[in-house]
Structure formats: structure tokens, C-alpha cells
Design an enzyme around this catalytic site. Structure first.
Site, PDB file in Angstrom:
ATOM      1  N   ASP A  26       3.471  -0.108   0.381  1.00 43.33           N
ATOM      2  CA  ASP A  26       4.537   0.719   0.963  1.00 43.33           C
ATOM      3  C   ASP A  26       5.787  -0.121   1.230  1.00 43.33           C
ATOM      4  OD1 ASP A  26       5.674   3.029   1.905  1.00 43.33           O
ATOM      5  OD2 ASP A  26       4.609   3.051   3.811  1.00 43.33           O
ATOM      6  N   GLY A  27       6.943   0.531   1.161  1.00 41.73           N
ATOM      7  CA  GLY A  27       8.196  -0.117   1.534  1.00 41.73           C
ATOM      8  C   GLY A  27       9.149  -0.379   0.376  1.00 41.73           C
ATOM      9  N   GLY A  29      11.126   1.742  -1.127  1.00 41.70           N
ATOM     10  CA  GLY A  29      12.396   2.428  -0.887  1.00 41.70           C
ATOM     11  C   GLY A  29      13.264   1.659   0.100  1.00 41.70           C
ATOM     12  N   TRP A  31      13.091  -1.542   0.754  1.00 37.12           N
ATOM     13  CA  TRP A  31      13.509  -2.791   0.111  1.00 37.12           C
ATOM     14  C   TRP A  31      14.787  -2.543  -0.686  1.00 37.12           C
ATOM     15  CZ3 TRP A  31      14.589  -4.602  -4.729  1.00 37.12           C
ATOM     16  CH2 TRP A  31      14.586  -6.002  -4.915  1.00 37.12           C
ATOM     17  N   HIS A  43      10.893   0.285  -6.634  1.00 40.55           N
ATOM     18  CA  HIS A  43       9.595   0.496  -7.291  1.00 40.55           C
ATOM     19  C   HIS A  43       9.403  -0.521  -8.420  1.00 40.55           C
ATOM     20  CE1 HIS A  43       9.015   4.006  -4.910  1.00 40.55           C
ATOM     21  NE2 HIS A  43       9.933   4.742  -5.512  1.00 40.55           N
ATOM     22  N   TRP A  75       4.025  13.865  -4.994  1.00 37.35           N
ATOM     23  CA  TRP A  75       4.573  14.825  -5.969  1.00 37.35           C
ATOM     24  C   TRP A  75       5.703  15.649  -5.346  1.00 37.35           C
ATOM     25  CZ3 TRP A  75       3.695  13.992 -10.840  1.00 37.35           C
ATOM     26  CH2 TRP A  75       2.458  13.505 -11.283  1.00 37.35           C
ATOM     27  N   LEU A 137     -12.521  -9.058 -11.982  1.00 38.48           N
ATOM     28  CA  LEU A 137     -11.996  -8.206 -10.910  1.00 38.48           C
ATOM     29  C   LEU A 137     -12.027  -6.760 -11.375  1.00 38.48           C
ATOM     30  CD1 LEU A 137     -10.360  -8.093  -8.124  1.00 38.48           C
ATOM     31  CD2 LEU A 137      -8.316  -7.956  -9.560  1.00 38.48           C
ATOM     32  N   SER A 202      -2.202   7.749   5.742  1.00 37.47           N
ATOM     33  CA  SER A 202      -1.550   8.573   4.718  1.00 37.47           C
ATOM     34  C   SER A 202      -2.533   9.134   3.688  1.00 37.47           C
ATOM     35  CB  SER A 202      -0.433   7.774   4.022  1.00 37.47           C
ATOM     36  OG  SER A 202       0.537   7.354   4.966  1.00 37.47           O
TER      37      SER A 202
HETATM   38  C1  IPE Z   1       1.583   6.128   0.919  1.00 38.53           C
HETATM   39  O1  IPE Z   1       2.916   5.806   1.153  1.00 38.53           O
HETATM   40  C2  IPE Z   1       1.361   6.336  -0.549  1.00 38.53           C
HETATM   41  C3  IPE Z   1       1.489   5.149  -1.387  1.00 38.53           C
HETATM   42  C4  IPE Z   1       1.700   3.950  -0.985  1.00 38.53           C
HETATM   43  C5  IPE Z   1       1.333   5.384  -2.796  1.00 38.53           C
HETATM   44  P1  IPE Z   1       3.977   6.913   1.577  1.00 38.53           P
HETATM   45  O2  IPE Z   1       5.258   6.200   1.760  1.00 38.53           O
HETATM   46  O3  IPE Z   1       3.932   8.042   0.640  1.00 38.53           O
HETATM   47  O4  IPE Z   1       3.363   7.402   2.976  1.00 38.53           O
HETATM   48  P2  IPE Z   1       4.060   8.075   4.223  1.00 38.53           P
HETATM   49  O5  IPE Z   1       4.792   9.277   3.709  1.00 38.53           O
HETATM   50  O6  IPE Z   1       5.005   7.082   4.819  1.00 38.53           O
HETATM   51  O7  IPE Z   1       2.931   8.402   5.148  1.00 38.53           O
HETATM   52  C1  IPE Z   2       5.771   2.916  -1.760  1.00 38.79           C
HETATM   53  O1  IPE Z   2       7.095   2.775  -1.393  1.00 38.79           O
HETATM   54  C2  IPE Z   2       5.632   3.459  -3.173  1.00 38.79           C
HETATM   55  C3  IPE Z   2       5.204   4.859  -3.242  1.00 38.79           C
HETATM   56  C4  IPE Z   2       4.866   5.608  -2.214  1.00 38.79           C
HETATM   57  C5  IPE Z   2       5.140   5.461  -4.544  1.00 38.79           C
HETATM   58  P1  IPE Z   2       7.947   3.971  -0.789  1.00 38.79           P
HETATM   59  O2  IPE Z   2       8.658   4.635  -1.903  1.00 38.79           O
HETATM   60  O3  IPE Z   2       7.106   4.851   0.051  1.00 38.79           O
HETATM   61  O4  IPE Z   2       8.980   3.158   0.113  1.00 38.79           O
HETATM   62  P2  IPE Z   2       9.553   3.560   1.534  1.00 38.79           P
HETATM   63  O5  IPE Z   2       8.379   3.888   2.413  1.00 38.79           O
HETATM   64  O6  IPE Z   2      10.445   4.738   1.333  1.00 38.79           O
HETATM   65  O7  IPE Z   2      10.280   2.340   1.998  1.00 38.79           O
HETATM   66 MG    MG Z   3       6.632   4.850   2.006  1.00 37.08          MG
END
Ligand code: IPE
Ligand code: IPE
Ligand code: MG
Length: 248
Positions: A26-27, A29, A31, A43, A75, A137, A202
Site C-alpha cells: 500500500d502507498g 498513490g 508516493w 504503481h 475495481w 519460493l 482491507s
Molecule cells: C488494499 O489497499 C489493496 C491492495 C493493496 C491491493 P487499498 O489501498 O485498496 O485499501 P484501503 O482502501 O486503504 O483500505
Molecule cells: C496500493 O497503493 C496499490 C493498490 C491498491 C492497487 P494505493 O494505490 O492504494 O496507494 P495509496 O493508498 O492511494 O497511497
Molecule cells: Mg491504498
């Protein structure tokens, strides 16, 4: 890239390595936003961290790595972002399959693949076929994955099996459920890592994480390196897993 040999030595000396590590990546976006870049570039940068995690797990002796790459809830993101993520999935497979095979990685995919576009679906099938037999792995990619949907589908299959007379009602137990999940036959995760500081599951592996140790790091996924993985494993090695019992 950080090789982090001293940290790896400490992991090796630190006791038991988790057999199965699961990661909520996660993170991406945030970044990108921090750099005034489009989310899709976050991504893209995240792909490097996937490589770090895979190589770090192999170096540390982790047997199974499960990565949450895309949730069913994802989605609902804007079509542009979904398109970018699917294109990256295909690019990742085109670029990494040979390397994964050479490194002895066998890839499995969990999730509702029927929702993927035909080319993405074909790429995933190719990745699975071309890495079959890897023994270093097991890399489990969770794509279009929802844990509640997985459990509901298992319940439906149990009901069908009972109705058809293939399964006695008395035999509907925890093993019967586990056997009908995507993760049938795999050990539960010992360690769950979530990046970017979010403290929630999540809808990831709700059944399988019953006794998993949780490790949350503020590091955003694109910045994650094997060093961060080793730190997580070292933290895990310092914990006492009681599984509800008392210690002597
Ligand atoms: C969880 O992250 C899904 C993945 C890492 C693929 P999200 O960014 O979608 O989760 P929420 O919306 O913050 O709970
Ligand atoms: C995780 O990063 C990747 C996916 C959920 C596909 P995010 O896209 O959720 O990044 P943030 O949470 O918005 O920073
Ligand atoms: Mg996220």
C-alpha cells in the site's frame, strides 16, 4: 538496491524465519502524490519493490510470499487507474517471467480472474504455466481478490457438496472450509506486512490471518526494499507466539 548483508546475517542468526509472509502493498498513490506525479507512476515504481520482496524472501529462506496486488474493491477506482494497473500487470509478467523462473519461483494467483481483461488473463495464465515447478519460493499473487467473497464461495461449495451427498454435515469443519479456499494446502501466513502505515486488513485473507503476526511500517510501498523486509522478519523473530496458550 540495498543488499543489506549484515541485516540478512542477523535474520539468519535470529531464529525461525516465517515460512509464509503476506504483504499488503500500500502507498503507491501517496508516493506519487508526494512527488506531484500521476498515481500510475507510483504503481510503476511499486514493481521494483515487488522484485525486492521476492529476492529478499529467497535470500532469507521464506517459502511462501503472498502479495496483495489488486482487491475486488479496487475495481471501483477510476477506469484510467484500473487500466494503468492492468497494463502494469502485463508488463510485469512480460519483463519478470524469465527471471522468476531462473530464480526458482513458482507463481500462483488467487482471486476472481474472470474479471480480468482477456490479455491480462492470458498473461497471468502464461506466468503460472512458465513458472510451474519452481522450488525456491511460492509466490502467490492476490489479484481481484476479496476474502469475504472467497469465504462465501467456500460456503457455497460446502453446501453443494452436502446437498450432493459428497460430504456429511458432521464433516463440515475448519479443515473442510480451508480446503475450499484459494489457499487450500498452503500454510497460513506467519507474518503480515502492511506498508504506508494503514492499520486495517482491507478484506485480505481474513480466515488465514487468524494467528498471524502483524507488522505495520510507515514506508510507502515503492520505497520498500529487502532491508525493510529483513527488519520485519527481525521484529517477528522477537515475538512470542502463544496461540492462546500460556508459556512455561
Ligand atoms: C488494499 O489497499 C489493496 C491492495 C493493496 C491491493 P487499498 O489501498 O485498496 O485499501 P484501503 O482502501 O486503504 O483500505
Ligand atoms: C496500493 O497503493 C496499490 C493498490 C491498491 C492497487 P494505493 O494505490 O492504494 O496507494 P495509496 O493508498 O492511494 O497511497
Ligand atoms: Mg491504498
Amino acid at each position: 538496491m540495498s543488499e543489506a548483508p549484515e541485516l540478512l546475517d542477523r535474520v539468519r542468526a535470529g531464529g525461525e524465519v516465517p515460512r509464509h509472509v503476506a504483504v499488503i502493498m500500500d502507498g503507491n498513490g501517496r508516493w506519487a502524490r508526494d512527488r506531484h506525479l500521476p498515481r500510475s507512476l507510483g504503481h510503476r515504481e511499486g514493481m521494483k519493490a515487488v522484485r525486492e520482496a521476492v529476492e529478499g524472501c529467497i535470500a532469507a529462506g521464506v517459502e511462501i510470499l503472498t502479495l496483495f496486488a489488486f482487491s475486488e474493491e479496487n475495481w471501483q477506482r477510476p477506469p484510467r487507474e484500473i487500466g494503468a494497473l492492468m497494463a502494469l500487470l502485463e508488463e510485469y509478467i512480460a519483463r519478470e517471467t524469465d527471471e522468476l523462473r531462473t530464480n526458482g519461483v513458482e507463481v500462483h494467483v488467487i482471486g476472481d480472474l474472470a474479471r480480468l481483461s482477456p490479455p491480462a488473463r492470458e498473461a497471468v495464465d502464461r506466468l503460472i504455466a512458465q513458472t510451474r515447478g519452481g522450488t525456491k519460493l511460492l509466490l502467490n499473487l492476490a489479484i481481484s481478490y476479496s476474502s469475504r467473497a472467497e469465504i462465501a464461495a467456500a460456503a457455497r461449495r460446502l453446501a453443494e457438496d452436502v446437498r450432493a451427498g459428497r460430504l456429511a454435515l458432521e464433516d463440515v469443519d475448519e479443515d473442510a472450509v480451508s480446503l475450499r479456499l484459494y489457499t487450500a494446502g498452503l500454510a497460513d501466513p506467519d507474518l503480515l506486512v502492511r506498508t504506508s502505515g494503514e492499520r486495517r486488513l482491507s478484506n485480505f485473507l481474513l480466515w488465514q490471518l487468524a494467528y498471524t503476526e502483524l507488522y505495520i511500517t510507515p514506508v510507502l510501498w515503492p520505497d520498500f526494499t529487502r532491508r525493510d523486509l529483513f527488519e520485519a522478519i527481525l521484529d517477528f523473530q522477537g515475538r512470542e507466539r502463544r496461540f492462546g496458550r500460556v508459556t512455561a
